[in-house]
Design an enzyme around this catalytic site. Structure first.
Site, PDB file in Angstrom:
ATOM      1  N   THR A  19      20.352  50.923 -20.545  1.00 32.50           N
ATOM      2  CA  THR A  19      20.299  51.377 -19.153  1.00 32.50           C
ATOM      3  C   THR A  19      19.879  50.259 -18.224  1.00 32.50           C
ATOM      4  OG1 THR A  19      19.803  53.628 -19.826  1.00 32.50           O
ATOM      5  CG2 THR A  19      19.095  53.006 -17.621  1.00 32.50           C
ATOM      6  N   TYR A  32      25.580  57.646 -15.880  1.00 29.92           N
ATOM      7  CA  TYR A  32      25.810  56.215 -15.675  1.00 29.92           C
ATOM      8  C   TYR A  32      26.361  55.629 -16.965  1.00 29.92           C
ATOM      9  CZ  TYR A  32      21.700  55.725 -18.613  1.00 29.92           C
ATOM     10  OH  TYR A  32      20.837  55.804 -19.662  1.00 29.92           O
ATOM     11  N   THR A  98      16.538  52.032 -24.203  1.00 32.09           N
ATOM     12  CA  THR A  98      15.243  52.613 -24.578  1.00 32.09           C
ATOM     13  C   THR A  98      15.355  53.590 -25.746  1.00 32.09           C
ATOM     14  OG1 THR A  98      15.534  54.430 -23.016  1.00 32.09           O
ATOM     15  CG2 THR A  98      14.394  52.438 -22.209  1.00 32.09           C
ATOM     16  N   ASP A  99      16.565  54.102 -26.025  1.00 33.81           N
ATOM     17  CA  ASP A  99      16.683  55.151 -27.051  1.00 33.81           C
ATOM     18  C   ASP A  99      16.248  54.676 -28.434  1.00 33.81           C
ATOM     19  OD1 ASP A  99      19.669  56.920 -25.821  1.00 33.81           O
ATOM     20  OD2 ASP A  99      17.605  56.765 -25.089  1.00 33.81           O
ATOM     21  N   LYS A 171       9.071  56.279 -27.618  1.00 35.09           N
ATOM     22  CA  LYS A 171       9.628  56.890 -26.410  1.00 35.09           C
ATOM     23  C   LYS A 171       9.247  58.367 -26.423  1.00 35.09           C
ATOM     24  CE  LYS A 171      13.861  57.453 -23.683  1.00 35.09           C
ATOM     25  NZ  LYS A 171      15.316  57.129 -23.562  1.00 35.09           N
ATOM     26  N   GLU A 288      -2.822  63.557 -48.916  1.00 34.56           N
ATOM     27  CA  GLU A 288      -3.509  64.759 -49.383  1.00 34.56           C
ATOM     28  C   GLU A 288      -3.541  64.701 -50.903  1.00 34.56           C
ATOM     29  OE1 GLU A 288      -1.003  67.609 -47.447  1.00 34.56           O
ATOM     30  OE2 GLU A 288       0.377  67.719 -49.138  1.00 34.56           O
TER      31      GLU A 288
HETATM   32  N1  DAS Z   1      21.294  54.199 -22.322  1.00 38.32           N
HETATM   33  C1  DAS Z   1      20.270  54.533 -23.296  1.00 38.32           C
HETATM   34  C2  DAS Z   1      20.106  53.385 -24.259  1.00 38.32           C
HETATM   35  O1  DAS Z   1      20.927  52.461 -24.220  1.00 38.32           O
HETATM   36  C3  DAS Z   1      18.964  54.863 -22.642  1.00 38.32           C
HETATM   37  C4  DAS Z   1      18.261  53.702 -21.980  1.00 38.32           C
HETATM   38  O2  DAS Z   1      18.591  52.523 -22.147  1.00 38.32           O
HETATM   39  O3  DAS Z   1      17.315  54.022 -21.298  1.00 38.32           O
HETATM   40  O4  DAS Z   1      19.180  53.439 -25.070  1.00 38.32           O
END
Ligand code: DAS
Length: 332
Positions: A19, A32, A98-99, A171, A288
């Site tokens: 992103t 997007y 971020t994924d 995340k 455990e």
């Molecule tokens: N587009 C997703 C990714 O490439 C989400 C992001 O980047 O925030 O992981």
């Protein structure tokens, strides 16, 4: 080279997409496309912010991070190793979706020496969105990668003015820029803005070697997410041919229905490495008493997706001793 530029930190930017490099084509549209901006265009845009660093860029990929996997990890690892060995580079920033940023950060953290700053950075909003966070996160990441105190902490992730250790970063929100990532169990290891950087505590890595060699191939390790009432046949259905390991995203502290546990015990006795993690976001899973006879490993502070990364590396390095596997989860 001018006197001024002679003293500036030299930062290599490795771009993979996400992103942060995404465009919506409208400042208000939700949807997007990730990976639309090249690293050259990104650095040209970043130049206006007067960062105290000399940046060079390399395009590793330009994709959504849901498609990041072994091939890109291998390319990143090679490029970073070369940059670590290059005296003309002082730090590395990886722009990434971020994924799966937490998996990339953790895999690199486990397979790189901690001798130079390596900073993973992404964005929750595309570059042309109202309130886009990408350039601020990037400027923060360059500041961290340029800091002499950043070495000795392994790979770190910078998002939302926070610095997180790779082993802690997760995340936790699908939307919004506040608290989209949190660190567990250690929280933030520092705070950063374009104007200030504060570390909490000293570097902790005393070694100058990677924890694991980067493997030629990573074994497939499934994650079975447990829901109430799940039946044991699901274990057999999810396992690949010649399985070597599985991660259970268990309920509570890594629990599961007894019949399913019994099926896993059969597989463990046949040599499958079974790691009990939790579907609970900030969930510690300690050993455990039954883990010994069951032949299970407790994930401790690692969530299921990062447990999978560590287990893949252990299995790729032919680590089958459950005591040593547990020790690796105790201290990732
Ligand atoms: N587009 C997703 C990714 O490439 C989400 C992001 O980047 O925030 O992981």
């Amino acid at each position: 080279m001018s006197e001024k530029s002679a003293s500036l930190p030299r930062i290599l930017v490795l771009a993979t997409g996400g992103t942060i490099a995404g465009m919506a084509g409208s400042a208000t549209r939700h949807e997007y496309r990730p990976g639309q901006i090249s690293v050259a265009d990104w650095l040209a845009e970043a130049a206006q912010f007067g960062m105290a660093a000399e940046l060079t860029g390399k395009q590793i990929a330009n994709i959504g991070s849901e498609d990041v996997g072994p091939a890109i990890w291998s390319a990143l690892h090679s490029a970073i190793l070369a940059a670590i060995a290059d005296d003309a580079i002082d730090g590395i920033v990886v722009t990434h979706g971020t994924d799966t940023a937490e998996e990339t950060a953790f895999l690199l953290d486990l397979t790189l020496p901690p001798t130079k700053p390596v900073v993973i950075v992404g964005a929750m909003r595309p570059a042309d969105a109202v309130g886009s966070d990408g350039m601020r996160n990037f400027v923060n990441a360059v500041r961290v990668a340029s800091d002499s105190e950043a070495s000795g902490r392994g790979v770190v992730l910078v998002m939302g003015d926070r610095i997180l250790a790779a082993r802690d970063a997760r995340k936790v929100r699908t939307r919004g820029t506040d608290d989209a990532f949190r660190g567990f169990p250690r929280g933030s290891i520092g705070l950063v803005t374009p104007a200030a950087l504060d570390w909490f505590g000293n570097p902790w890595r005393q070694d100058d070697q990677p924890r694991f060699a980067f493997p030629a191939a990573l074994p497939e390790v499934p994650i079975l997410y447990i829901g109430a009432g799940m039946t044991p046949d699901l274990v057999d259905r999810i396992l690949p041919n010649d399985p070597t390991g599985i991660v259970i995203a268990g309920v509570g502290e890594g629990n599961m229905p007894d019949p399913l546990r019994e099926r896993l015990v059969e597989h463990a006795k046949a040599g499958l490495t079974v790691v009990r993690a939790s579907r609970v976001d900030e969930g510690l899973v300690d050993r455990e008493p039954e883990d010994d006879p069951n032949g299970f490993v407790a994930a401790r502070a690692l969530n299921p997706q990062k447990s999978r990364v560590l287990l893949q590396l252990l299995l790729a390095n032919k680590e089958g001793d459950l005591n040593r596997v547990q020790a690796a989860f105790d201290n990732p």
